[in-house]
Design an enzyme around this catalytic site. Sequence first.
Site, PDB file in Angstrom:
ATOM      1  CG  ASP A  36      -2.181  -0.808   0.979  1.00  0.00           C
ATOM      2  OD1 ASP A  36      -2.242  -1.489  -0.057  1.00  0.00           O
ATOM      3  OD2 ASP A  36      -3.093  -0.791   1.826  1.00  0.00           O
ATOM      4  CG  ASP A 293      -7.780  27.853 -39.418  1.00  0.00           C
ATOM      5  OD1 ASP A 293      -8.031  27.429 -40.550  1.00  0.00           O
ATOM      6  OD2 ASP A 293      -6.646  28.109 -39.004  1.00  0.00           O
ATOM      7  N   GLY A 437      -9.629  22.179 -38.648  1.00  0.00           N
ATOM      8  CA  GLY A 437      -9.486  23.058 -39.784  1.00  0.00           C
ATOM      9  C   GLY A 437      -8.665  22.423 -40.886  1.00  0.00           C
ATOM     10  CG  MET A 438      -4.522  19.877 -41.808  1.00  0.00           C
ATOM     11  SD  MET A 438      -3.027  19.318 -41.012  1.00  0.00           S
ATOM     12  CE  MET A 438      -2.282  20.885 -40.623  1.00  0.00           C
TER      13      MET A 438
END
Length: 568
Positions: A36, A293, A437-438
């Site tokens: 732990d 864009d 956008g691309m």
Amino acid sequence: MRLALWMYQGTAHHGVGRIANSMRGVHAVFHAPQGDDYVNPIFTMLERTPDFPRMTTSIVSGRDLAQGTVRLPETLRAVDAQVHPDLIIVCASCSTILLQEDLERMARSAGTSAEVLVYDANPYRMQEVRSADGLLTTLVQRFARPQAPLPTPSVNILGPASLGFHNRSDLICLRRMLATLGVQINVVAPLGASIHDLERLPAAWATIAPYRELGQNAARWLEDQFGIPALTDAPIGVQPTLRWLRRLVETLNEAGARLQRLSTPLRLPPLTAFSLDGMSAPSSVPWFARTADMESYSMKRAFVFGDATHTVGMVKFLRDELGMQIAGAGTYLEEEAEWVYQELKEYLPPDDSGSPKSSFLATDVFQHVARRIADLSPELVCGTQMERHACRKLDIPCLVIAPPTHIENHLLSYRPVLGFDGADVLADAVYTTATLGMEKHLIDMFGDAGLDYDEPQTGEPRTENQELRVENRASANGHPEAGVSVGAAEPSAAPSRSVVTEESNRATTPSSSTVHPVWTPDAQAMLKKIPFFVRGRVQKNVERYAMQHGYATITAEVLVEAREALGG
């Protein structure tokens, strides 16, 4: 407590570790079995600070249990001698709590010079968020002392903590905005605070607690006990930040009048004062949202999932400021689910009955979230590291906006989420993650140019990802998956859908929910002219358009119509 391969929240003593590792002069001791103590490596790996985590594990072994040996007092004395803390927080783990040992008696028997607090973080009743927030509230209640108010406008900042999502950058951003307003910071807690700092909390004029997950309960307690107003909004986005600043000025002016300490009311300075160069607009998002864009974002759909604060802030930012559509949202914090839903119900798409409930998801089972993402197939997912893993399989862009996180989400550079600076960071992250956008420009440039791209995996067996999509689409539509028909099924194989004129094409579809369009050869030929790396997404968008408009068959004319409608 449920054991799982992945969990959205850490354990209760992980929450205790976040508070102890945030503060100065505070050390956590976990009464736990070997194994732990994994918490220390997590903090060391993710926090990326030169300090060693302020926590120690007092190991409980099987031999100790058999022989009746108790090591906790010895461990407390060792921590007291070596670290010299002001406060030691003792916490049992999920394993040792079953032993029902009297930790208070053990702590008293240690005889340390440091104050010892035994924190009841029962892992069977709470997880990381509730444990951390409960401990911070306990510490504030224990150490805050009545103070005379400071002579000038001042605030406390509650919430920034170790392993908080971009919390250190958020704190820098808040400091910058408060300095611009001429507001003094009284105490920041838990990050960097000592128990002596907590004593000074009541001296502030107001408390800022921007995170729903940590600090707001302590802020409300200060408001109830000392009359210190709490500002609990999260300034995520440009307009929310403007509203937050105006409300802060208003709150401080009211406090100053009540305390009779303010001779001249605070005023919001020109917004250029909040920019990094002191001359420009404080954020570029309003301008960026009007660019070419960003125009293509208006038709894109996003799914947002995470904690309460960042899910609500991100949904509103995406739709209100970037103009994106919200396909769905949700949170893994089930105790905050109602608040998140009430904040977002106006942003979620309604179902056939007009209710947005079906677009909201409250679950801590990551498989359910992954399946919802596969069903929706959004163009962007904003989620946690869990959704990032799921989206890699589904080939969907994903932006991490909330914990749980990976080391790559704990950057060394200034990357706030809050404030004007945070709005710019989020807009950049959305744009570079989705590259929406691309995508549009590539289709415009190459889609009809006669360029043929080879299919990367033509004829190969389906991957696990593809199988998941097929399964989800089939279960959602009650039909075989649409992509199967492309290049494989001839229209003639489906006589009821073989008529390709527009009127008959629509007439063969009883309702949009039952349409499963097939592609004609001329439409397939046009589809293959689209670059392969965006072809799958275009195919899905056209199929969704066809189903929404009741087309049973996707012809070349339908594809052109869809492209014009979708802005492609």
